[in-house]
Design a protein around this motif. Structure first.
Motif, PDB file in Angstrom:
ATOM      1  N   ALA A  42      36.440  45.192  72.097  1.00  0.00           N
ATOM      2  CA  ALA A  42      37.213  46.414  71.589  1.00  0.00           C
ATOM      3  C   ALA A  42      38.428  45.679  71.093  1.00  0.00           C
ATOM      4  O   ALA A  42      39.251  45.179  71.805  1.00  0.00           O
ATOM      5  CB  ALA A  42      37.345  47.302  72.767  1.00  0.00           C
ATOM      6  N   VAL A  53      34.479  52.212  76.050  1.00  0.00           N
ATOM      7  CA  VAL A  53      34.501  51.015  76.999  1.00  0.00           C
ATOM      8  C   VAL A  53      34.029  51.287  78.241  1.00  0.00           C
ATOM      9  O   VAL A  53      33.415  50.687  78.926  1.00  0.00           O
ATOM     10  CB  VAL A  53      35.829  50.354  76.757  1.00  0.00           C
ATOM     11  CG1 VAL A  53      35.948  49.036  77.944  1.00  0.00           C
ATOM     12  CG2 VAL A  53      36.418  49.756  75.528  1.00  0.00           C
ATOM     13  N   PRO A  63      33.769  43.794  79.712  1.00  0.00           N
ATOM     14  CA  PRO A  63      34.604  43.976  78.500  1.00  0.00           C
ATOM     15  C   PRO A  63      35.527  43.032  77.919  1.00  0.00           C
ATOM     16  O   PRO A  63      36.075  42.226  78.749  1.00  0.00           O
ATOM     17  CB  PRO A  63      35.557  45.121  79.086  1.00  0.00           C
ATOM     18  CG  PRO A  63      35.566  44.719  80.616  1.00  0.00           C
ATOM     19  CD  PRO A  63      34.456  43.956  80.829  1.00  0.00           C
ATOM     20  N   LEU A  65      38.898  43.140  75.737  1.00  0.00           N
ATOM     21  CA  LEU A  65      39.763  44.143  75.057  1.00  0.00           C
ATOM     22  C   LEU A  65      41.084  43.601  74.605  1.00  0.00           C
ATOM     23  O   LEU A  65      41.711  42.724  75.220  1.00  0.00           O
ATOM     24  CB  LEU A  65      40.197  45.195  76.436  1.00  0.00           C
ATOM     25  CG  LEU A  65      38.800  45.640  77.278  1.00  0.00           C
ATOM     26  CD1 LEU A  65      39.250  46.456  78.605  1.00  0.00           C
ATOM     27  CD2 LEU A  65      38.092  46.406  76.358  1.00  0.00           C
ATOM     28  N   TYR A  71      44.370  49.479  77.207  1.00  0.00           N
ATOM     29  CA  TYR A  71      43.430  48.676  78.047  1.00  0.00           C
ATOM     30  C   TYR A  71      44.509  47.960  79.108  1.00  0.00           C
ATOM     31  O   TYR A  71      44.017  47.866  80.121  1.00  0.00           O
ATOM     32  CB  TYR A  71      42.617  48.030  77.348  1.00  0.00           C
ATOM     33  CG  TYR A  71      41.784  48.200  76.271  1.00  0.00           C
ATOM     34  CD1 TYR A  71      41.040  49.577  76.642  1.00  0.00           C
ATOM     35  CD2 TYR A  71      41.698  48.075  74.979  1.00  0.00           C
ATOM     36  CE1 TYR A  71      40.186  50.175  75.820  1.00  0.00           C
ATOM     37  CE2 TYR A  71      40.615  48.806  74.178  1.00  0.00           C
ATOM     38  CZ  TYR A  71      39.937  49.899  74.627  1.00  0.00           C
ATOM     39  OH  TYR A  71      39.132  50.220  73.430  1.00  0.00           O
TER      40      TYR A  71
END
Length: 82
Positions: A42, A53, A63, A65, A71
């Motif tokens: 992301a 996510v 993930p 991020l 986040y």
């Protein structure tokens, strides 16, 4: 995007990467994509919560991020990049 595809093809890893630029996937399409995925990346510059996510994580995706958005308040540092 074409530049990225060429770079991946040059390294023979392109067939192992699933990506989409579609922002209007249906939930079944999105979940089918997640079932085949191992990592979710992301790079949003703006994100209110990041439900996509969270959904990816529930499917077992690791993930990666952006540290500049929400986040950093929700996930451990080991999943964040600058």
């Amino acid at each position: 995007m074409e530049f990225i595809r060429k770079r991946l093809n040059d390294r023979d890893i392109y067939p192992n990467i699933i990506y989409t630029l579609k922002s209007n996937l249906s939930k079944p399409e999105f979940y089918k994509l997640l079932q085949r995925s191992k990592v979710v990346f992301a790079n949003s510059l703006q994100e209110n919560f990041g439900f996509s996510v969270l959904e990816a994580i529930t499917f077992g995706c690791i993930p990666i991020l952006n540290n500049d958005v929400v986040y950093k308040e929700l996930y451990p540092k080991k999943f964040l990049y600058d």
